[in-house]
Write a protein that holds these residues in place. Structure first.
Motif, PDB file in Angstrom:
ATOM      1  N   ILE A  76      43.098  36.911  36.181  1.00 52.90           N
ATOM      2  CA  ILE A  76      42.048  36.102  36.436  1.00 52.90           C
ATOM      3  C   ILE A  76      40.780  36.524  36.893  1.00 52.90           C
ATOM      4  N   ALA A  77      40.457  37.857  37.253  1.00 53.57           N
ATOM      5  CA  ALA A  77      39.527  38.402  37.509  1.00 53.57           C
ATOM      6  C   ALA A  77      38.576  38.919  36.354  1.00 53.57           C
ATOM      7  N   ASP A  78      39.282  38.649  35.221  1.00 50.39           N
ATOM      8  CA  ASP A  78      38.618  39.066  33.868  1.00 50.39           C
ATOM      9  C   ASP A  78      37.795  38.064  33.380  1.00 50.39           C
ATOM     10  N   ASP A  79      36.433  38.288  33.085  1.00 47.46           N
ATOM     11  CA  ASP A  79      35.683  37.234  32.648  1.00 47.46           C
ATOM     12  C   ASP A  79      36.051  36.370  31.402  1.00 47.46           C
ATOM     13  N   GLU A  80      36.877  37.107  30.473  1.00 42.72           N
ATOM     14  CA  GLU A  80      37.202  36.493  29.328  1.00 42.72           C
ATOM     15  C   GLU A  80      38.514  35.493  29.458  1.00 42.72           C
ATOM     16  N   VAL A  81      39.185  35.706  30.445  1.00 41.77           N
ATOM     17  CA  VAL A  81      40.394  34.785  31.028  1.00 41.77           C
ATOM     18  C   VAL A  81      39.700  33.549  31.454  1.00 41.77           C
ATOM     19  N   TRP A  83      48.716  40.922  39.794  1.00 43.28           N
ATOM     20  CA  TRP A  83      48.710  40.472  41.063  1.00 43.28           C
ATOM     21  C   TRP A  83      49.297  41.284  42.195  1.00 43.28           C
ATOM     22  N   PRO A  84      48.541  41.204  43.415  1.00 43.29           N
ATOM     23  CA  PRO A  84      47.209  40.621  43.541  1.00 43.29           C
ATOM     24  C   PRO A  84      45.946  41.185  42.920  1.00 43.29           C
ATOM     25  N   THR A  85      45.090  40.178  42.628  1.00 43.22           N
ATOM     26  CA  THR A  85      43.748  40.556  41.824  1.00 43.22           C
ATOM     27  C   THR A  85      42.562  39.997  42.587  1.00 43.22           C
ATOM     28  N   ARG A 133      48.012  29.273  35.981  1.00 42.18           N
ATOM     29  CA  ARG A 133      48.989  29.652  34.888  1.00 42.18           C
ATOM     30  C   ARG A 133      48.970  30.802  34.223  1.00 42.18           C
ATOM     31  N   ALA A 134      47.495  31.332  34.495  1.00 42.05           N
ATOM     32  CA  ALA A 134      47.170  32.436  33.560  1.00 42.05           C
ATOM     33  C   ALA A 134      47.833  33.792  34.287  1.00 42.05           C
ATOM     34  N   THR A 135      47.877  33.441  35.525  1.00 40.42           N
ATOM     35  CA  THR A 135      48.547  34.650  36.482  1.00 40.42           C
ATOM     36  C   THR A 135      50.061  34.576  36.603  1.00 40.42           C
ATOM     37  N   GLU A 178      50.632  36.381  32.340  1.00 43.07           N
ATOM     38  CA  GLU A 178      50.416  37.957  32.319  1.00 43.07           C
ATOM     39  C   GLU A 178      48.955  38.127  32.044  1.00 43.07           C
ATOM     40  N   LYS A 179      48.045  37.349  32.612  1.00 39.82           N
ATOM     41  CA  LYS A 179      46.573  37.500  32.393  1.00 39.82           C
ATOM     42  C   LYS A 179      45.811  37.897  33.622  1.00 39.82           C
TER      43      LYS A 179
END
Length: 199
Positions: free
Chosen positions: A125-130, A85-87, A116-118, A122-123
């Motif tokens: 959210i710009a990641d395609d798999e997430v 974050w930020p992303t 919640r992912a962010t 600790e994920k």
């Protein structure tokens, strides 16, 4: 039937802390929700706001106290300084827009899974798999992460313009039937009272 336009960014800790209370309120009152993710960083300078990176230290110090308090109050996990974050909020926003249009799943659950992912997992959210995992969790086709890009991009831009036109200046922001405005997850109780006819 009351209609709630929900303007938010998938970067917002306060939208995360709202949990799924909006959905519970809407169900209680038979209200519809239209989810309108928007580019908050473009909204701020157009509506008198300041990007977090440019805010005065006293405001950021207060934020660092307030967010954990609100998380504790809501019984929710919160990482005050997430790794990602930020992303780029656009891909997750496009997916929400595409999912809402496609139907067949729970949009509120999707929005919360992304937030919640962010803020708790600790994920990125710009990641395609997430994004695909969040779509699946909420009952949507994970391929919407790819197929909804064009319509998502157009609607994302339109949501920003609509937000500016309606006087939206932060996230989360709720507007009932195009007129009654509520800013912040700490105003959800007021939204509930308004829909009950008590405010």
């Amino acid at each position: 039937m009351p209609q709630i336009d929900y303007f938010f960014t998938t970067l917002s800790p306060y939208a995360y802390l709202a949990g799924q209370r909006l959905e519970e309120i809407a169900t209680r009152h038979g209200a519809g929700i239209t989810y309108k993710p928007m580019d908050i960083m473009s909204l701020f300078p157009r509506t008198g706001g300041t990007k977090p990176s440019e805010r005065h230290p006293s405001r950021m110090d207060y934020r660092a106290q307030e967010l954990p308090r609100q998380a504790k109050k809501a019984g929710m996990a919160l990482n005050l300084r997430p790794a990602f974050w930020p992303t780029n909020a656009a891909p997750s926003s496009y997916a929400i827009i595409a999912a809402q249009k496609a139907g067949g799943g729970d949009v509120g659950a999707l929005v919360h899974a992304i937030l919640r992912a962010t803020w708790a997992e600790e994920k990125d959210i710009a990641d395609d798999e997430v994004i695909r995992a969040a779509l699946s969790e909420a009952g949507f086709d994970p391929n919407l992460a790819n197929s909804g890009l064009l319509v998502g991009a157009e609607q994302y831009a339109a949501n920003l313009e609509e937000a500016v036109g309606l006087g939206v200046f932060g996230s989360p922001f709720y507007i009932v039937d195009g007129t009654e405005k509520f800013w912040g997850q700490d105003r959800l109780e007021d939204l509930d009272l308004f829909l009950s006819g008590k405010l």
